[in-house]
Structure formats: C-alpha cells, structure tokens
Design an enzyme around this catalytic site. Structure first.
Site, short mmCIF file in Angstrom:
data_model
loop_
_atom_site.label_atom_id
_atom_site.label_comp_id
_atom_site.label_asym_id
_atom_site.label_seq_id
_atom_site.Cartn_x
_atom_site.Cartn_y
_atom_site.Cartn_z
N LYS A 30 -26.42 31.82 230.02
CA LYS A 30 -27.32 32.96 229.80
C LYS A 30 -27.61 33.63 231.14
O LYS A 30 -27.83 32.95 232.15
CB LYS A 30 -28.62 32.46 229.15
N SER A 49 -33.94 35.36 222.29
CA SER A 49 -33.34 36.22 223.28
C SER A 49 -31.97 35.73 223.77
O SER A 49 -31.24 36.50 224.38
CB SER A 49 -34.29 36.35 224.47
N SER A 57 -36.16 31.12 221.67
CA SER A 57 -34.95 31.87 222.04
C SER A 57 -33.65 31.08 222.06
O SER A 57 -32.58 31.67 222.20
CB SER A 57 -35.14 32.51 223.40
N1 GLN Z 1 -39.22 36.12 220.70
C1 GLN Z 1 -40.10 35.51 221.63
C2 GLN Z 1 -40.55 36.50 222.68
O1 GLN Z 1 -40.11 37.59 222.61
C3 GLN Z 1 -39.45 34.31 222.28
C4 GLN Z 1 -38.56 34.65 223.39
C5 GLN Z 1 -38.05 33.46 224.13
O2 GLN Z 1 -38.10 32.33 223.65
N2 GLN Z 1 -37.59 33.71 225.34
O3 GLN Z 1 -41.30 36.22 223.53
#
Ligand code: GLN
Length: 487
Positions: free
Chosen positions: A78, A153, A177
């Site tokens: 990532k 994400s 995410s």
């Molecule tokens: N969807 C969540 C957010 O936008 C989780 C994102 C994540 O785990 N990085 O914060």
C-alpha cells in the site's frame, strides 16, 4: 490468467523452493498480468518492473534459500508505507514525487524474507475512505465487476491480489481498511492486534488505531506474511515485545471447531443487513456449528456510538499527524506564495483533496479549546467503554463473528456525494480498532443478488491471531468457494 498467476502464495512458494519455476518466471508472469489487467482495474500507483526483475535475477543466481520464507514471491505494498527509493504518495498530490530514503520495517522484513516488491497499491488519500475513490490519482475498480468499488482504503491492495497481479499485499487498517476491501474483493485480510506489527515507516492517519496487515487469497498465505512482519521493533514504541507464534504451524494444530465458542452480537446481525450478506454469513456460522463450534448470542450495547466516537478520534489524530505536510519538508510546495503562512495555506490547499481537508477541519475543531472536553475527551471516554464492552463479550466467547459490511461492493460513484452515508458503512469494523483487537475478513461465498463476494468478520482477543487464523483456515475449506474473478 496464466497458470502461474492463478497459484496461491503458498503454492508458488513451494514451486520456487524446489526450482520448478524461477523467481524471474514468476515475476515476469506477475508483470504480464499487471499489463493485461491494469488498464481496467487500476490497482497500482506505480510498478517497479525493472527493479523486480533485477531482484528476481539476483535471487535466481543465488538459488532458493530455505531461511527466507517468501523467497521470490512478488508482493504489492500500500502506498502509505515507505519504500526506499520508490515513490510513496499516500494517494495524495501533496506527496507526488516523494521517494523515501528508507523502508518501513514491515517492508524491510518482507525484503529480508526474500519477497519481491512489484508495485505500490492505490488507496484513498491518506487512508481516508472506504472505496479508494478518494485517491488523488484514480479510482481502483473491483476485479469482480469493474463498475463497482474494491472497498477502501486499501482498495488497491485488495484489487491487485484479487486480480492475480501478485500473491499478496500489505494494507493498513485504521477503521476497517484491510477488512472492507478484503471482503469486497473476495480475499483474506487481517488487521492484527494494535502493537503486533511495527508501524515504523507507515505514514500515520490515526496513530492510536492504525495497524498494518496482510491481504492474500488464502488464510495460509496470510499466516505466512504475518509470520514475517509481526514482532517487536525498537523503532516503534507501540510495538509490543511479546513472542510471535508460528502462525503457519498453528494452522495444522486444529482439525475441528469442538470446544470453540463464537459470539454473535445482536447489534451486528440485525435488519440493517442486506439479505445476501445475511444469508452468506449465516451459512458460514451454520457451517462452523456443524464443525463443532458453539454459538452464543451477545450484546455490544455501545455499538450505536462507535461511528461517532471513531470519527472524532480518527479526525483529531489525523489533523495533528497531517500538520507535518506544510510544503517545507516533503512534496508539493506552492511557488507563488509571498510569505510563509501564504505558502503553508496554498501548498496545503492545493495538495490535499476534499475529504482530507474536511477531516483536518473537523479534527482541528474537536481538539480546539472550548470543544475539546465536549468532543475529544468525551469520545476518548466512550472509547474506553467500548473496549470494556468487547473485553466482557470476549470473556463469554473465544471469537466474535459478524459481517464486515452491511452490503457487498457498491457501484462506483454511489456514495461519493454523501460522506455521512459512506462513514456509516464502517459500522461493523471500526470498534475493533477502537478496542485495539485483531480482526479479519474471510470470504464466505458470493452474494445471491449481486454475485459479489461476501466477507465474514472474526474479532478475537488481543494477540490471539493464531486462534482466529485456525478457525478461518478450517472454515475456508468448508464454506462455498469464492474463487477468482474472470478478467
Ligand atoms: N473508512 C474509514 C475511514 O475513512 C476507515 C479507513 C481506514 O481504516 N484507514 O476513516
């Protein structure tokens, strides 16, 4: 798909070890697959083709090394993890062109284990989002249906693995995410316990929530990567110095689910679920019961406060963490600014996307004097109660099970105009981070209505990943196979 790219990490590793295939052949197959599928999937922000082939050549020249458990295996990372000499953008324009001078500990450990870094995976900007549509570069598509999102994400990590471009990827999980894209893309993903994997070299989002974890096609593949990246690192003071079990060996230690108690929280198995998700997850739980598990109903009464709590704590920490991107030290700097403040303002306004700016503003607000007590302090108190809620629940069972998300993957653009609706989709995943516990997504089949993958979420006790993987490994063999997308 060429045969090599259809193999799992565990399978390709065996072929590499006994020299049935060379590291160069495997790397070339992955690069060919990337070339064929990337125009539609757009999972990667950069591809390190030449470097990967050069590394494969060097590995082949030296010969397989049993001491290096990922010898010759191409993986994606990532783009929030620092990779030496390789672009690391966090999906943001503000870091366009930034090349770190060191590797994140997790990346360094993969390299030491012989893995080949093949590409940097697309993501929501600074890991803020649930669909990968917040990437400042392009939206990644779900390999199962390219009109749908891969989740986020870590959507690039999910899509690249599901598309057969590589054998595994690292993702990060602050509120779901890793688990959400694993669920939407039909692969396995684990968010380890807070402190299990070093975050040194991970660009921080919510520092008290962030964890790095593997995303792969099978449970055993995930165990192999976790074996390599888990463990104490003196450069991350939150990494915990407790022994790391051999997660792969642990898989063979259990043959059934007798003696295991699975807790089913009422709040997770309610009317809010789409019928296809409810059906696939229920079938998986029945399968676990057939294999000897006992199920008990549970209450996680504070679940209704989880979203509000998370979206105060995460944005507060993000606003502080992102203060370092000021145009002075890294990435984008506005050239027209006439003084320092003007340069900060212009560089940040141009470099950060809309969602990141929204969160910086919200985070600054909840931390500001006068509002700190009403919002941040209150959220921190509720967080503690949520953690206690989970600890009490895990006193009554070994693992908690539920869906990862109320629906399967949404259509591209379906949620982009309504951030609140998007935040609500995190309902089942964020509490795990607030409580610091390990959680994973296991594919349990395709939804009856959309034909898209459904993920079952398991949440375990702190540092009990081995048991979670054992259970997932047994269930994986018994539930309807999800298979791989046709691309
Ligand atoms: N969807 C969540 C957010 O936008 C989780 C994102 C994540 O785990 N990085 O914060």
């Amino acid at each position: 798909m060429s045969d090599l790219t259809k193999l799992t990490l565990t399978e390709v590793r065996a072929k590499l070890a006994d020299k049935t295939v060379s590291a160069q052949e495997v790397t070339q197959a992955a690069l060919d697959r990337i070339q064929a599928t990337e125009p539609t999937v757009q999972a990667l922000l950069s591809v390190q083709g030449e470097e990967a082939l050069a590394q494969a050549k060097a590995l082949d020249a030296a010969g397989p090394d049993p001491a290096r458990p990922l010898w010759g295996v191409p993986l994606a990372i990532k783009d929030v993890l620092a990779t030496k000499g390789v672009p690391t953008t966090c999906g943001s324009k503000i870091l366009e062109g930034f090349k770190p001078v060191y590797d994140a500990t997790s990346v360094a450990r993969l390299k030491e284990a012989g893995a080949i870094l093949i590409g940097k995976a697309n993501m929501d900007e600074f890991a803020m989002g649930s669909t990968t549509e917040n990437s400042a570069y392009y939206a990644t598509r779900n390999p199962w249906d390219t009109s749908r999102v891969p989740g986020g994400s870590s959507g690039g990590s999910g899509a690249t693995v599901a598309a057969g471009q590589c054998y595994g990827a690292l993702g990060t999980d602050t509120g779901g995410s890793i688990r959400l894209p694993a669920s939407f893309c039909g692969i396995v993903g684990i968010k380890p316990t807070y402190g299990r994997v070093s975050r040194f070299g991970m660009v921080a989002y919510g520092s008290s929530l962030d964890q790095i974890g593997p995303m792969t096609r099978t449970v055993e593949d995930t165990a192999r990567i976790l074996n390599v990246i888990a463990g104490h690192d003196e450069r991350d003071s939150t990494s915990v110095d407790t022994p790391v079990p051999d997660y792969v060996a642990a898989l063979a230690e259990r043959q059934d689910l007798k003696g295991l108690t699975i807790g089913l929280p009422e709040e997770y198995w309610n009317k809010g679920l789409s019928s296809e998700v409810a059906e696939a997850c229920t079938t998986a739980i029945r399968t676990a019961e057939d294999m000897g598990a006992k199920t008990v109903p549970l209450r996680l009464k504070l679940s209704e406060y989880a979203i509000a709590t998370y979206y105060i704590i995460a944005v507060a920490e993000a606003s502080s963490n992102l203060a370092r991107f000021d145009g002075v030290r890294y990435g984008h700097r506005d050239k027209s600014a006439e003084n320092l403040i003007d340069m900060y303002v212009k560089s940040r306004t141009q470099g950060f996307g809309e969602e990141v700016q929204r969160r910086i503003i919200l985070g600054t607000y909840v931390l500001s004097s006068g509002y700190y007590d009403a919002y941040y302090r209150k959220a921190a108190q509720v967080r503690r109660l949520i953690r206690q809620d989970f600890e009490a629940a895990l006193g009554q069972c070994d693992l908690i099970a539920g869906p990862v998300c109320p629906t399967t993957a949404f259509r591209v653009g379906e949620m982009t105009d309504d951030p609140l609706q998007m935040y609500l989709m995190d309902i089942f995943t964020i509490s795990t981070n607030l409580a610091g516990l390990p959680g994973m997504s296991l594919p349990v089949g395709l939804g009856r209505d959309t034909g898209m993958p459904v993920g079952l979420q398991l949440t375990g006790r702190a540092f009990d990943e081995a048991r979670m993987l054992q259970v997932a490994g047994l269930l994986e063999k018994a539930v309807p196979p999800t298979g791989q997308p046709v691309l």
